[in-house]
Write a protein that holds these residues in place. Structure first.
Motif, mmCIF file in Angstrom:
data_model
loop_
_atom_site.group_PDB
_atom_site.id
_atom_site.type_symbol
_atom_site.label_atom_id
_atom_site.label_comp_id
_atom_site.label_asym_id
_atom_site.label_seq_id
_atom_site.Cartn_x
_atom_site.Cartn_y
_atom_site.Cartn_z
ATOM 1 N N SER A 30 68.948 46.198 67.440
ATOM 2 C CA SER A 30 69.501 45.886 68.593
ATOM 3 C C SER A 30 68.252 47.041 69.237
ATOM 4 N N ASN A 31 67.696 47.058 70.289
ATOM 5 C CA ASN A 31 67.450 47.917 71.125
ATOM 6 C C ASN A 31 68.294 48.909 71.239
ATOM 7 N N ALA A 32 69.724 48.295 71.649
ATOM 8 C CA ALA A 32 70.685 49.063 72.789
ATOM 9 C C ALA A 32 71.916 48.707 73.066
ATOM 10 N N MET A 33 72.877 48.646 73.324
ATOM 11 C CA MET A 33 74.164 48.000 74.101
ATOM 12 C C MET A 33 74.627 49.148 74.622
ATOM 13 N N GLY A 34 75.384 48.664 75.596
ATOM 14 C CA GLY A 34 75.696 49.142 76.255
ATOM 15 C C GLY A 34 77.327 48.411 76.858
ATOM 16 N N TRP A 35 77.550 49.277 78.162
ATOM 17 C CA TRP A 35 78.821 49.230 78.647
ATOM 18 C C TRP A 35 78.728 48.929 80.590
ATOM 19 N N TYR A 36 79.063 48.528 81.021
ATOM 20 C CA TYR A 36 78.533 47.944 82.517
ATOM 21 C C TYR A 36 80.680 47.746 82.954
ATOM 22 N N ARG A 37 80.323 47.447 83.936
ATOM 23 C CA ARG A 37 81.595 47.437 84.811
ATOM 24 C C ARG A 37 81.249 47.148 86.188
ATOM 25 N N THR A 89 89.077 51.784 87.496
ATOM 26 C CA THR A 89 89.595 50.779 87.647
ATOM 27 C C THR A 89 88.303 49.523 87.735
ATOM 28 N N ALA A 90 88.608 48.579 87.066
ATOM 29 C CA ALA A 90 87.283 47.805 87.082
ATOM 30 C C ALA A 90 87.692 46.713 85.435
ATOM 31 N N VAL A 91 86.387 45.409 86.024
ATOM 32 C CA VAL A 91 86.322 44.762 84.374
ATOM 33 C C VAL A 91 84.966 45.578 83.818
ATOM 34 N N TYR A 92 85.590 45.974 82.721
ATOM 35 C CA TYR A 92 84.043 46.364 82.067
ATOM 36 C C TYR A 92 84.142 44.906 80.445
ATOM 37 N N TYR A 93 82.727 45.922 80.714
ATOM 38 C CA TYR A 93 81.634 44.105 80.260
ATOM 39 C C TYR A 93 80.946 44.767 79.275
ATOM 40 N N CYS A 94 80.663 44.841 77.773
ATOM 41 C CA CYS A 94 80.105 45.185 77.256
ATOM 42 C C CYS A 94 78.348 44.312 76.665
ATOM 43 N N ASN A 95 78.068 44.881 76.400
ATOM 44 C CA ASN A 95 76.326 43.752 76.156
ATOM 45 C C ASN A 95 75.992 44.865 74.824
ATOM 46 N N VAL A 96 74.430 43.990 74.487
ATOM 47 C CA VAL A 96 73.720 43.805 73.165
ATOM 48 C C VAL A 96 72.524 43.805 73.410
ATOM 49 N N TYR A 97 71.821 44.646 73.963
ATOM 50 C CA TYR A 97 70.231 43.972 73.559
ATOM 51 C C TYR A 97 69.211 43.659 72.506
ATOM 52 N N LEU A 98 68.879 42.570 71.648
ATOM 53 C CA LEU A 98 68.249 42.309 70.386
ATOM 54 C C LEU A 98 67.060 41.389 70.786
ATOM 55 N N GLY A 99 65.912 42.088 71.033
ATOM 56 C CA GLY A 99 64.933 41.708 70.913
ATOM 57 C C GLY A 99 64.594 41.254 72.706
ATOM 58 N N SER A 100 64.345 40.576 73.131
ATOM 59 C CA SER A 100 63.834 39.743 74.523
ATOM 60 C C SER A 100 65.271 39.613 75.143
ATOM 61 N N ARG A 101 66.006 39.902 74.594
ATOM 62 C CA ARG A 101 67.478 39.294 75.250
ATOM 63 C C ARG A 101 68.450 40.053 75.770
#
Length: 114
Positions: A30-37, A89-101
């Protein structure tokens, strides 16, 4: 790739939570991964991200309180949240960048309240 976020809950101000994001496949490339809210009525915002090389980036509002880490062997990444504030306070989402997706988890609710 499917992502499963967990670890949210109710915590008092000043408390800590650790969010986990489990991937169904290897994330070593993965190029990067993260957390958003996201809070109702507002756009989803970046909280923290970590690159393949280990570089990190944090929203100004969480710098010094949150850390992000990844464990490629376990196909996991984490968000350690300390000194939590009601405005976290929020809904937290994780994500992963793989290639172009980019792949997203389903979200986990974090509520900071006394």
């Amino acid at each position: 790739v499917q992502l499963q976020a967990s670890g949210g809950g109710l915590v008092q101000p000043g408390g800590s939570l650790r969010l986990s994001c489990a991937a169904s496949e290897s994330i070593v490339l993965s190029n990067a991964m993260g957390w958003y809210r996201q809070v109702p009525g507002k756009q989803r915002e970046l909280v923290a991200a970590i690159t393949r090389g280990g570089s990190t980036n944090f929203a100004d509002s969480v710098k010094g309180r949150f850390t992000i880490s990844r464990d490629n062997a376990k196909k996991m990444h984490y968000l350690q949240m300390n000194s939590l504030k009601p405005e976290d306070t929020a809904v937290y989402y994780c994500n992963v960048y793989l290639g172009s997706r980019v792949y997203w988890g389903q979200g986990t609710q974090v509520t900071v309240s006394s």
